[in-house]
Design an enzyme around this catalytic site. Structure first.
Site, PDB file in Angstrom:
ATOM      1  N   SER A   1       0.874  -1.238   0.044  1.00 37.17           N
ATOM      2  CA  SER A   1      -0.018   0.022   0.084  1.00 37.17           C
ATOM      3  C   SER A   1       0.795   1.191   0.056  1.00 37.17           C
ATOM      4  O   SER A   1       0.597   2.372  -0.509  1.00 37.17           O
ATOM      5  CB  SER A   1      -0.874   0.072   1.095  1.00 37.17           C
ATOM      6  OG  SER A   1      -1.923  -1.272   1.090  1.00 37.17           O
ATOM      7  N   TRP A   2       2.157   1.150   0.635  1.00 36.88           N
ATOM      8  CA  TRP A   2       2.856   2.417   0.568  1.00 36.88           C
ATOM      9  C   TRP A   2       3.273   2.902  -0.901  1.00 36.88           C
ATOM     10  O   TRP A   2       3.398   3.951  -1.025  1.00 36.88           O
ATOM     11  CB  TRP A   2       4.352   2.093   1.323  1.00 36.88           C
ATOM     12  CG  TRP A   2       5.238   3.111   1.318  1.00 36.88           C
ATOM     13  CD1 TRP A   2       6.271   3.213   0.436  1.00 36.88           C
ATOM     14  CD2 TRP A   2       5.507   4.087   2.396  1.00 36.88           C
ATOM     15  NE1 TRP A   2       6.841   4.369   0.948  1.00 36.88           N
ATOM     16  CE2 TRP A   2       6.480   4.984   1.827  1.00 36.88           C
ATOM     17  CE3 TRP A   2       4.847   4.545   3.557  1.00 36.88           C
ATOM     18  CZ2 TRP A   2       6.952   6.035   2.670  1.00 36.88           C
ATOM     19  CZ3 TRP A   2       4.752   5.604   4.339  1.00 36.88           C
ATOM     20  CH2 TRP A   2       6.054   6.275   3.960  1.00 36.88           C
TER      21      TRP A   2
ATOM     22  N   THR B   1       3.064  -3.433  15.906  1.00 39.77           N
ATOM     23  CA  THR B   1       3.777  -2.320  15.703  1.00 39.77           C
ATOM     24  C   THR B   1       3.078  -1.253  15.359  1.00 39.77           C
ATOM     25  O   THR B   1       1.816  -1.321  14.733  1.00 39.77           O
ATOM     26  CB  THR B   1       5.233  -2.436  15.013  1.00 39.77           C
ATOM     27  OG1 THR B   1       4.691  -2.438  13.440  1.00 39.77           O
ATOM     28  CG2 THR B   1       5.907  -3.661  15.264  1.00 39.77           C
TER      29      THR B   1
ATOM     30  N   HIS C   1       3.807   0.278  12.447  1.00 37.87           N
ATOM     31  CA  HIS C   1       3.975   0.232  11.090  1.00 37.87           C
ATOM     32  C   HIS C   1       2.612   0.694  10.184  1.00 37.87           C
ATOM     33  O   HIS C   1       2.670   1.318   9.280  1.00 37.87           O
ATOM     34  CB  HIS C   1       4.467  -1.126  10.674  1.00 37.87           C
ATOM     35  CG  HIS C   1       4.970  -1.394   9.101  1.00 37.87           C
ATOM     36  ND1 HIS C   1       5.942  -0.278   8.952  1.00 37.87           N
ATOM     37  CD2 HIS C   1       5.070  -2.121   8.452  1.00 37.87           C
ATOM     38  CE1 HIS C   1       6.556  -0.513   7.739  1.00 37.87           C
ATOM     39  NE2 HIS C   1       5.791  -1.817   7.492  1.00 37.87           N
TER      40      HIS C   1
ATOM     41  N   ARG D   1     -15.044  -6.641   4.893  1.00 46.12           N
ATOM     42  CA  ARG D   1     -15.288  -5.755   3.908  1.00 46.12           C
ATOM     43  C   ARG D   1     -14.764  -5.993   2.355  1.00 46.12           C
ATOM     44  O   ARG D   1     -14.708  -5.210   1.649  1.00 46.12           O
ATOM     45  CB  ARG D   1     -14.247  -4.341   4.262  1.00 46.12           C
ATOM     46  CG  ARG D   1     -14.979  -4.020   5.488  1.00 46.12           C
ATOM     47  CD  ARG D   1     -13.847  -3.359   6.505  1.00 46.12           C
ATOM     48  NE  ARG D   1     -14.777  -2.662   7.609  1.00 46.12           N
ATOM     49  CZ  ARG D   1     -15.267  -3.245   8.746  1.00 46.12           C
ATOM     50  NH1 ARG D   1     -14.918  -4.456   8.597  1.00 46.12           N
ATOM     51  NH2 ARG D   1     -15.799  -2.799   9.539  1.00 46.12           N
TER      52      ARG D   1
HETATM   53  O1  LIG Z   1       2.898  -4.192   6.900  1.00 42.72           O
HETATM   54  N1  LIG Z   1       2.043  -4.398   6.330  1.00 42.72           N
HETATM   55  C1  LIG Z   1       1.317  -4.092   5.245  1.00 42.72           C
HETATM   56  C2  LIG Z   1       2.246  -3.644   4.093  1.00 42.72           C
HETATM   57  N2  LIG Z   1       3.606  -3.318   4.153  1.00 42.72           N
HETATM   58  C3  LIG Z   1       4.488  -3.196   2.969  1.00 42.72           C
HETATM   59  C4  LIG Z   1       4.431  -1.700   2.513  1.00 42.72           C
HETATM   60  O2  LIG Z   1       3.196  -1.278   1.835  1.00 42.72           O
HETATM   61  C5  LIG Z   1       5.501  -1.541   1.555  1.00 42.72           C
HETATM   62  O3  LIG Z   1       5.317  -2.389   0.587  1.00 42.72           O
HETATM   63  C6  LIG Z   1       7.072  -1.938   2.022  1.00 42.72           C
HETATM   64  O4  LIG Z   1       7.035  -1.099   3.508  1.00 42.72           O
HETATM   65  C7  LIG Z   1       8.163  -1.800   1.035  1.00 42.72           C
HETATM   66  O5  LIG Z   1       8.041  -0.113   0.765  1.00 42.72           O
HETATM   67  N3  LIG Z   1       1.715  -3.343   2.905  1.00 42.72           N
HETATM   68  C8  LIG Z   1       0.162  -3.533   2.737  1.00 42.72           C
HETATM   69  O6  LIG Z   1      -0.366  -3.314   1.620  1.00 42.72           O
HETATM   70  N4  LIG Z   1      -0.547  -4.113   4.031  1.00 42.72           N
HETATM   71  C9  LIG Z   1       0.043  -4.417   4.946  1.00 42.72           C
HETATM   72  O7  LIG Z   1      -0.711  -4.880   5.799  1.00 42.72           O
END
Ligand SMILES: O=Nc1c(NC[C@H](O)[C@H](O)[C@H](O)CO)[nH]c(=O)[nH]c1=O
Length: 193
Positions: free
Chosen positions: A61-62, A125, A127, A166
């Site tokens: 998602s990031w 965490t 995160h 969902r």
């Molecule tokens: O941590 N959990 C998740 C997650 N982490 C990865 C992040 O989006 C990214 O891809 C990495 O940090 C690399 O940049 N990404 C998600 O879509 N859902 C989660 O639940």
């Protein structure tokens, strides 16, 4: 009970001309698949042609804001130079998300709307909080900066059960992807007035 967006337009008169992009994360794929299929199904039901729906994936998602931003730019490049193959994009045909076939989604126009789809599930965490906040803020900014509607398709869930519910999985579940697809068509038509 599920409230959801009340009273979407009864019809979408220009849906057959619309071009919509979907960028989805690959985390929590058991939910991502149904969510993407739900969005695609709702858009096709509204009259969007399957060949005008382009689907790409990013790691998580990031990466959704950057993935959506790059697809908007690629769409514009294609529209201006009429390149038949979008860089790395593929259109979602029937069948598994695991192997979307690459196709030359020939088009003479940029995207009218895009959806960023991701599923975040709270871990042990902080995160989750940081990714959720940045991904949502990022999608909002990408849309406003490009003046292209970007629909928020990110589930920020505290439990796996919430995510499944969902995603339309389980008793009395509702697939939020369907609402995102309808919202994308509505906003795409508004951006074409
Ligand atoms: O941590 N959990 C998740 C997650 N982490 C990865 C992040 O989006 C990214 O891809 C990495 O940090 C690399 O940049 N990404 C998600 O879509 N859902 C989660 O639940």
């Amino acid at each position: 009970a599920f409230k959801g967006p009340s009273a979407p337009p009864a019809s979408f008169p220009t849906a057959s001309q619309l071009r919509i992009g979907i960028v989805h994360a690959r985390w929590n794929a058991e939910c991502i698949g149904p969510l993407v299929q739900g969005a695609v199904g709702a858009m096709k039901k509204a009259g969007v042609k399957e060949e005008n729906i382009v689907v790409e994936s990013v790691p998580g998602s990031w990466e959704l804001p950057m993935g959506v931003s790059r697809l908007i730019s690629a769409g514009q490049v294609q529209a201006s130079s009429n390149v038949s193959d979008l860089m790395g994009a593929s259109s979602l045909l029937e069948g598994s998300l695991d192997s979307p076939s690459t196709s030359s989604s020939a088009s003479s126009k940029p995207f009218d709307a895009l959806i960023g789809i991701g599923v975040l599930i709270k871990g042990s965490t902080m995160h989750f909080e940081y990714i959720s906040e940045c991904a949502c803020q990022g999608l909002m900014r990408v849309g406003l900066d490009a003046n292209v509607p970007v629909i928020l398709g990110i589930l920020t869930c505290l439990t796996e059960e919430q995510a499944l519910q969902r995603s339309g999985i389980g008793e009395g579940a509702h697939n939020h992807g369907e609402d995102w697809g309808t919202a994308a068509v509505e906003m795409a038509e508004k951006s074409n007035r």
